[in-house]
Write a protein that holds these residues in place. Structure first.
Motif, PDB file in Angstrom:
ATOM      1  N   MET A 219      -9.013   1.322 -36.153  1.00 22.85           N
ATOM      2  CA  MET A 219      -8.234   0.871 -34.997  1.00 22.85           C
ATOM      3  C   MET A 219      -9.123   0.207 -33.948  1.00 22.85           C
ATOM      4  O   MET A 219     -10.186   0.732 -33.597  1.00 22.85           O
ATOM      5  N   VAL A 220      -8.676  -0.942 -33.473  1.00 26.96           N
ATOM      6  CA  VAL A 220      -9.326  -1.636 -32.368  1.00 26.96           C
ATOM      7  C   VAL A 220      -8.241  -1.894 -31.336  1.00 26.96           C
ATOM      8  O   VAL A 220      -7.424  -2.805 -31.482  1.00 26.96           O
ATOM      9  N   SER A 221      -8.208  -1.048 -30.309  1.00 29.30           N
ATOM     10  CA  SER A 221      -7.162  -1.100 -29.293  1.00 29.30           C
ATOM     11  C   SER A 221      -7.659  -1.914 -28.116  1.00 29.30           C
ATOM     12  O   SER A 221      -8.542  -1.492 -27.373  1.00 29.30           O
ATOM     13  N   ALA A 222      -7.091  -3.115 -27.944  1.00 30.50           N
ATOM     14  CA  ALA A 222      -7.548  -4.017 -26.887  1.00 30.50           C
ATOM     15  C   ALA A 222      -6.459  -5.036 -26.609  1.00 30.50           C
ATOM     16  O   ALA A 222      -5.668  -5.375 -27.480  1.00 30.50           O
ATOM     17  N   GLY A 223      -6.451  -5.518 -25.378  1.00 25.64           N
ATOM     18  CA  GLY A 223      -5.481  -6.550 -25.028  1.00 25.64           C
ATOM     19  C   GLY A 223      -4.237  -5.975 -24.390  1.00 25.64           C
ATOM     20  O   GLY A 223      -3.664  -5.003 -24.885  1.00 25.64           O
ATOM     21  N   MET A 224      -3.839  -6.595 -23.278  1.00 28.93           N
ATOM     22  CA  MET A 224      -2.640  -6.184 -22.560  1.00 28.93           C
ATOM     23  C   MET A 224      -1.806  -7.431 -22.275  1.00 28.93           C
ATOM     24  O   MET A 224      -2.008  -8.476 -22.911  1.00 28.93           O
ATOM     25  N   SER A 225      -0.884  -7.335 -21.334  1.00 30.40           N
ATOM     26  CA  SER A 225       0.038  -8.452 -21.097  1.00 30.40           C
ATOM     27  C   SER A 225      -0.682  -9.769 -20.821  1.00 30.40           C
ATOM     28  O   SER A 225      -0.256 -10.825 -21.282  1.00 30.40           O
ATOM     29  N   GLY A 226      -1.776  -9.716 -20.067  1.00 29.97           N
ATOM     30  CA  GLY A 226      -2.429 -10.946 -19.654  1.00 29.97           C
ATOM     31  C   GLY A 226      -3.471 -11.492 -20.593  1.00 29.97           C
ATOM     32  O   GLY A 226      -3.891 -12.649 -20.440  1.00 29.97           O
ATOM     33  N   ASP A 227      -3.914 -10.695 -21.563  1.00 30.98           N
ATOM     34  CA  ASP A 227      -5.026 -11.150 -22.405  1.00 30.98           C
ATOM     35  C   ASP A 227      -4.871 -10.769 -23.878  1.00 30.98           C
ATOM     36  O   ASP A 227      -5.843 -10.686 -24.610  1.00 30.98           O
ATOM     37  N   LEU A 228      -3.646 -10.550 -24.318  1.00 31.39           N
ATOM     38  CA  LEU A 228      -3.469 -10.124 -25.712  1.00 31.39           C
ATOM     39  C   LEU A 228      -3.920 -11.189 -26.698  1.00 31.39           C
ATOM     40  O   LEU A 228      -4.388 -10.866 -27.797  1.00 31.39           O
ATOM     41  N   GLU A 229      -3.794 -12.475 -26.336  1.00 32.10           N
ATOM     42  CA  GLU A 229      -4.220 -13.532 -27.255  1.00 32.10           C
ATOM     43  C   GLU A 229      -5.714 -13.467 -27.538  1.00 32.10           C
ATOM     44  O   GLU A 229      -6.148 -13.591 -28.692  1.00 32.10           O
ATOM     45  N   GLN A 230      -6.510 -13.289 -26.483  1.00 31.36           N
ATOM     46  CA  GLN A 230      -7.961 -13.205 -26.675  1.00 31.36           C
ATOM     47  C   GLN A 230      -8.333 -11.982 -27.498  1.00 31.36           C
ATOM     48  O   GLN A 230      -9.253 -12.028 -28.317  1.00 31.36           O
ATOM     49  N   ALA A 231      -7.629 -10.876 -27.284  1.00 27.19           N
ATOM     50  CA  ALA A 231      -7.915  -9.657 -28.040  1.00 27.19           C
ATOM     51  C   ALA A 231      -7.601  -9.842 -29.516  1.00 27.19           C
ATOM     52  O   ALA A 231      -8.371  -9.428 -30.393  1.00 27.19           O
ATOM     53  N   ILE A 232      -6.471 -10.457 -29.814  1.00 24.25           N
ATOM     54  CA  ILE A 232      -6.105 -10.689 -31.218  1.00 24.25           C
ATOM     55  C   ILE A 232      -7.091 -11.639 -31.879  1.00 24.25           C
ATOM     56  O   ILE A 232      -7.497 -11.434 -33.036  1.00 24.25           O
ATOM     57  N   ALA A 233      -7.528 -12.659 -31.152  1.00 21.19           N
ATOM     58  CA  ALA A 233      -8.515 -13.591 -31.708  1.00 21.19           C
ATOM     59  C   ALA A 233      -9.810 -12.875 -32.073  1.00 21.19           C
ATOM     60  O   ALA A 233     -10.496 -13.257 -33.030  1.00 21.19           O
ATOM     61  N   ALA A 234     -10.124 -11.804 -31.331  1.00 12.40           N
ATOM     62  CA  ALA A 234     -11.365 -11.064 -31.575  1.00 12.40           C
ATOM     63  C   ALA A 234     -11.198  -9.938 -32.590  1.00 12.40           C
ATOM     64  O   ALA A 234     -12.165  -9.248 -32.906  1.00 12.40           O
ATOM     65  N   GLY A 235      -9.971  -9.730 -33.081  1.00 18.34           N
ATOM     66  CA  GLY A 235      -9.780  -8.736 -34.129  1.00 18.34           C
ATOM     67  C   GLY A 235      -9.050  -7.478 -33.732  1.00 18.34           C
ATOM     68  O   GLY A 235      -9.032  -6.506 -34.499  1.00 18.34           O
ATOM     69  N   ALA A 236      -8.432  -7.443 -32.545  1.00 21.18           N
ATOM     70  CA  ALA A 236      -7.679  -6.249 -32.146  1.00 21.18           C
ATOM     71  C   ALA A 236      -6.610  -5.920 -33.180  1.00 21.18           C
ATOM     72  O   ALA A 236      -5.918  -6.809 -33.680  1.00 21.18           O
ATOM     73  N   THR A 237      -6.468  -4.641 -33.473  1.00 21.23           N
ATOM     74  CA  THR A 237      -5.413  -4.192 -34.386  1.00 21.23           C
ATOM     75  C   THR A 237      -4.219  -3.644 -33.627  1.00 21.23           C
ATOM     76  O   THR A 237      -3.119  -3.553 -34.179  1.00 21.23           O
ATOM     77  N   HIS A 238      -4.421  -3.264 -32.364  1.00 19.47           N
ATOM     78  CA  HIS A 238      -3.362  -2.712 -31.523  1.00 19.47           C
ATOM     79  C   HIS A 238      -3.470  -3.335 -30.133  1.00 19.47           C
ATOM     80  O   HIS A 238      -4.551  -3.316 -29.533  1.00 19.47           O
ATOM     81  N   VAL A 239      -2.361  -3.877 -29.636  1.00 14.50           N
ATOM     82  CA  VAL A 239      -2.320  -4.407 -28.282  1.00 14.50           C
ATOM     83  C   VAL A 239      -1.370  -3.536 -27.463  1.00 14.50           C
ATOM     84  O   VAL A 239      -0.331  -3.094 -27.949  1.00 14.50           O
ATOM     85  N   ARG A 240      -1.732  -3.285 -26.211  1.00 10.95           N
ATOM     86  CA  ARG A 240      -0.989  -2.374 -25.337  1.00 10.95           C
ATOM     87  C   ARG A 240      -0.301  -3.191 -24.250  1.00 10.95           C
ATOM     88  O   ARG A 240      -0.951  -3.654 -23.313  1.00 10.95           O
ATOM     89  N   VAL A 241       0.988  -3.382 -24.376  1.00  7.85           N
ATOM     90  CA  VAL A 241       1.703  -4.307 -23.510  1.00  7.85           C
ATOM     91  C   VAL A 241       2.806  -3.577 -22.757  1.00  7.85           C
ATOM     92  O   VAL A 241       3.646  -2.913 -23.363  1.00  7.85           O
ATOM     93  N   GLY A 242       2.785  -3.692 -21.438  1.00  6.71           N
ATOM     94  CA  GLY A 242       3.817  -3.076 -20.618  1.00  6.71           C
ATOM     95  C   GLY A 242       4.625  -4.092 -19.849  1.00  6.71           C
ATOM     96  O   GLY A 242       5.785  -4.356 -20.128  1.00  6.71           O
ATOM     97  N   THR A 243       4.005  -4.726 -18.842  1.00  6.26           N
ATOM     98  CA  THR A 243       4.715  -5.617 -17.932  1.00  6.26           C
ATOM     99  C   THR A 243       5.450  -6.742 -18.648  1.00  6.26           C
ATOM    100  O   THR A 243       6.586  -7.074 -18.295  1.00  6.26           O
ATOM    101  N   ALA A 244       4.838  -7.340 -19.644  1.00  4.45           N
ATOM    102  CA  ALA A 244       5.459  -8.473 -20.327  1.00  4.45           C
ATOM    103  C   ALA A 244       6.728  -8.081 -21.069  1.00  4.45           C
ATOM    104  O   ALA A 244       7.578  -8.929 -21.346  1.00  4.45           O
TER     105      ALA A 244
END
Length: 253
Positions: A219-244
């Motif tokens: 698991m690579v947990s990274a990226g939220m509403s404002g930066d999930l694209e950059q996290a996915i580009a770097a290999g995040a497996t889980h993104v944590r999104v609330g506000t969006a």
């Protein structure tokens, strides 16, 4: 919108709001995966429901959400109890004090914010007393504690990158706990603070080192509403999104 206003909001209208938010986030994730050359199936969306009522969690579940997160036990515990009949996986993503551990292990499937050996011990003791299945743990990495980061002032919670492997080893060797991977939040200070893409790339390097010693810790947990694209580009497996998904939060009402 305050929580009181949400309570007075027609459920059908709120359902459509959440559906719209989920659809927009899903499109962003799909586009980010396509741009990174990754299958959409490699990325799990965790909806962060903090400050929002259990009624929203129920609506999200009706829309197919299965992974939800909270960062305060005083909010999470009653919400998890109220939603115990739903097929949800609960993630605890906030700073965790040892006096809250016994409560958290009653509902959490994963704790993303493990950042010290004392917390590892407390979690293991609570899991043993609860007689529950192993608890998934992620090492929270504070990228602004990198030796070369030049950080100054207040930074993120978490363990310094140089100390991640030792803490990961401690988790992996502790009965009742399962080492699932690593987590970070884009840093507030240091050279990586202005460059989320570089920050998440650094987390990917750390994750690779952890997996070399513990292949199941994927698991690579990274990226939220404002930066999930950059996290996915770097290999995040889980993104944590609330506000969006849920809209701007308020504790008023």
């Amino acid at each position: 919108m305050t929580n009181q206003q949400l309570a007075e909001f027609p459920a059908s209208d709120r359902l459509e709001q959440l559906r719209s938010g989920l659809t927009a986030v899903e499109r962003r994730i799909e586009a980010a995966c396509a741009a990174a050359g990754r299958p959409r199936s490699e990325v799990t969306l965790i909806v962060v429901t903090k400050t929002y009522p259990a009624s929203d969690t129920r609506l999200l579940a009706s829309l197919g959400v299965r992974e939800v997160a909270e960062n305060r036990d005083q909010d999470a515990a009653p919400k998890a109890a109220e939603c115990a009949d739903l097929p949800l996986t609960w993630h605890f993503v906030g700073q965790l004090q040892t006096n809250k551990v016994r409560s958290v292990v009653r509902y959490a499937h994963h704790v993303h914010s493990v950042d010290r050996t004392r917390l590892v011990t407390a979690l293991a003791d609570a899991v043993a007393k609860a007689e529950r299945p192993p608890l998934g743990c992620l090492v929270q990495v504070a990228l602004d504690k990198e030796k070369e980061a030049g950080a100054a002032g207040e930074g993120r919670a978490g363990v310094a990158p140089d100390d991640v492997l030792a803490l990961a080893e401690r988790i992996a060797d502790t009965p009742g706990l399962r080492l699932d991977g690593v987590m970070t939040v884009a840093p507030l200070a240091g050279t990586l603070a202005a460059d989320p893409a570089a920050a998440f790339a650094r987390l990917a390097e750390i994750s690779t080192a952890v997996r070399a010693a513990h292949p199941a810790a994927t698991m690579v947990s990274a990226g939220m509403s404002g930066d999930l694209e950059q996290a996915i580009a770097a290999g995040a497996t889980h993104v944590r999104v609330g506000t969006a998904v849920l809209g701007a939060r308020s504790r008023l009402g």
